[in-house]
Design a protein around this motif. Structure first.
Motif, PDB file in Angstrom:
ATOM      1  N   PRO A  77      -2.711   3.768 -15.092  1.00  0.00           N
ATOM      2  CA  PRO A  77      -3.706   4.834 -14.945  1.00  0.00           C
ATOM      3  C   PRO A  77      -4.213   4.930 -13.514  1.00  0.00           C
ATOM      4  N   GLY A  78      -4.426   6.160 -13.066  1.00  0.00           N
ATOM      5  CA  GLY A  78      -4.961   6.385 -11.732  1.00  0.00           C
ATOM      6  C   GLY A  78      -6.465   6.188 -11.696  1.00  0.00           C
ATOM      7  N   VAL A  79      -7.020   6.283 -10.516  1.00  0.00           N
ATOM      8  CA  VAL A  79      -8.457   6.083 -10.316  1.00  0.00           C
ATOM      9  C   VAL A  79      -9.264   7.118 -11.095  1.00  0.00           C
ATOM     10  N   ALA A  80      -8.833   8.371 -11.078  1.00  0.00           N
ATOM     11  CA  ALA A  80      -9.584   9.419 -11.787  1.00  0.00           C
ATOM     12  C   ALA A  80      -9.610   9.147 -13.292  1.00  0.00           C
ATOM     13  N   TRP A  81      -8.484   8.751 -13.855  1.00  0.00           N
ATOM     14  CA  TRP A  81      -8.426   8.454 -15.289  1.00  0.00           C
ATOM     15  C   TRP A  81      -9.330   7.274 -15.607  1.00  0.00           C
ATOM     16  N   ARG A  82      -9.266   6.223 -14.791  1.00  0.00           N
ATOM     17  CA  ARG A  82     -10.103   5.041 -15.041  1.00  0.00           C
ATOM     18  C   ARG A  82     -11.586   5.390 -14.922  1.00  0.00           C
ATOM     19  N   GLY A  91       8.074  15.085  -1.058  1.00  0.00           N
ATOM     20  CA  GLY A  91       8.391  13.778  -1.630  1.00  0.00           C
ATOM     21  C   GLY A  91       7.307  12.751  -1.354  1.00  0.00           C
ATOM     22  N   LEU A  92       6.746  12.800  -0.164  1.00  0.00           N
ATOM     23  CA  LEU A  92       5.670  11.868   0.185  1.00  0.00           C
ATOM     24  C   LEU A  92       4.406  12.138  -0.625  1.00  0.00           C
ATOM     25  N   ILE A  93       4.137  13.405  -0.904  1.00  0.00           N
ATOM     26  CA  ILE A  93       2.974  13.736  -1.741  1.00  0.00           C
ATOM     27  C   ILE A  93       3.161  13.164  -3.144  1.00  0.00           C
ATOM     28  N   ILE A  94       4.386  13.279  -3.666  1.00  0.00           N
ATOM     29  CA  ILE A  94       4.675  12.681  -4.976  1.00  0.00           C
ATOM     30  C   ILE A  94       4.500  11.166  -4.903  1.00  0.00           C
ATOM     31  N   ALA A  95       5.042  10.547  -3.846  1.00  0.00           N
ATOM     32  CA  ALA A  95       4.920   9.087  -3.694  1.00  0.00           C
ATOM     33  C   ALA A  95       3.458   8.668  -3.529  1.00  0.00           C
ATOM     34  N   ALA A  96       2.669   9.479  -2.859  1.00  0.00           N
ATOM     35  CA  ALA A  96       1.261   9.146  -2.655  1.00  0.00           C
ATOM     36  C   ALA A  96       0.478   9.189  -3.970  1.00  0.00           C
ATOM     37  N   GLY A  97       0.939   9.964  -4.915  1.00  0.00           N
ATOM     38  CA  GLY A  97       0.262  10.051  -6.205  1.00  0.00           C
ATOM     39  C   GLY A  97       0.861   9.149  -7.265  1.00  0.00           C
ATOM     40  N   LEU A 151       0.835  -1.206   0.000  1.00  0.00           N
ATOM     41  CA  LEU A 151       0.000   0.000   0.000  1.00  0.00           C
ATOM     42  C   LEU A 151       0.872   1.260   0.000  1.00  0.00           C
ATOM     43  N   PRO A 152       1.767   1.393  -0.964  1.00  0.00           N
ATOM     44  CA  PRO A 152       2.718   2.504  -0.941  1.00  0.00           C
ATOM     45  C   PRO A 152       2.079   3.878  -1.038  1.00  0.00           C
ATOM     46  N   THR A 191       1.400   6.242  -9.481  1.00  0.00           N
ATOM     47  CA  THR A 191       0.622   5.082  -9.919  1.00  0.00           C
ATOM     48  C   THR A 191       1.497   4.047 -10.621  1.00  0.00           C
ATOM     49  N   GLU A 192       2.795   4.218 -10.569  1.00  0.00           N
ATOM     50  CA  GLU A 192       3.760   3.308 -11.190  1.00  0.00           C
ATOM     51  C   GLU A 192       3.487   3.133 -12.679  1.00  0.00           C
ATOM     52  N   GLY A 193       3.086   4.212 -13.333  1.00  0.00           N
ATOM     53  CA  GLY A 193       2.855   4.173 -14.766  1.00  0.00           C
ATOM     54  C   GLY A 193       1.489   3.658 -15.174  1.00  0.00           C
TER      55      GLY A 193
END
Length: 164
Positions: A138-143, A126-132, A79-80, A134-136
């Motif tokens: 698509p994110g939930v909003a895109w899906r 850095g944590l905000i970037i890590a929280a967003g 759950l990164p 998606t490892e390449g």
């Protein structure tokens, strides 16, 4: 998972595990620093319905436990995104309590605390970037947007098929 994520996540998490362990070993000292912040934030949280203890030592222990748990989760890739968000949220009161450089009269102490304060600000970034991250994928909003488009397209096709 890319090699950079495999290496970067444990590196980022290490400061939280080490710092929280140190806070647990010196709960009384950390609670003394936390009291000016907790005495203001806890009543606000309690008014909002968040059941927080008001004892600074208990809050330090709770925060340390959260940071150790989320730090280990981030380090191991479990759950990164959630663990990075939890660490970012827990770092804000930690920074406000532990690095109050504006209250220091000694210039050397003020400089040192300011450095630690902005180091923590950088960690939150850095944590905000890590929280967003998606490892390449698509994110939930895109899906969600594309699922809605697909549903509209299917509804039009069905409507056209029924009409003909």
């Amino acid at each position: 998972m890319t090699v950079s994520r495999l290496i970067a996540r444990p590196m980022l998490a290490s400061i939280f595990v080490v710092g929280a362990t140190t806070a647990l070993k010196n709960t009384a000292g950390s609670a003394g620093k936390a009291d000016p912040v907790t005495s203001r934030l806890v009543p606000l949280a309690q008014k909002a319905g968040i059941p927080l203890p008001s004892d600074p030592e208990t809050l330090v222990k709770l925060n340390a436990g959260v940071q150790i748990g989320a730090g280990l989760a981030l380090a191991t890739g479990r759950l990164p995104r959630l663990s990075a968000a939890v660490l970012a949220a827990s770092l804000v009161p930690t920074t406000a309590a532990g690095h109050r450089f504006w209250e220091s009269d000694d210039e050397a102490t003020r400089t040192q605390q300011r450095l630690h304060f902005f180091k923590n600000v950088a960690l939150v970034g850095g944590l905000i970037i890590a929280a967003g991250d998606t490892e390449g994928r698509p994110g939930v909003a895109w899906r969600a947007r594309h699922a809605a488009k697909d549903a509209r397209r299917e509804a039009k096709l069905l409507k056209a098929k029924v009409a003909s």
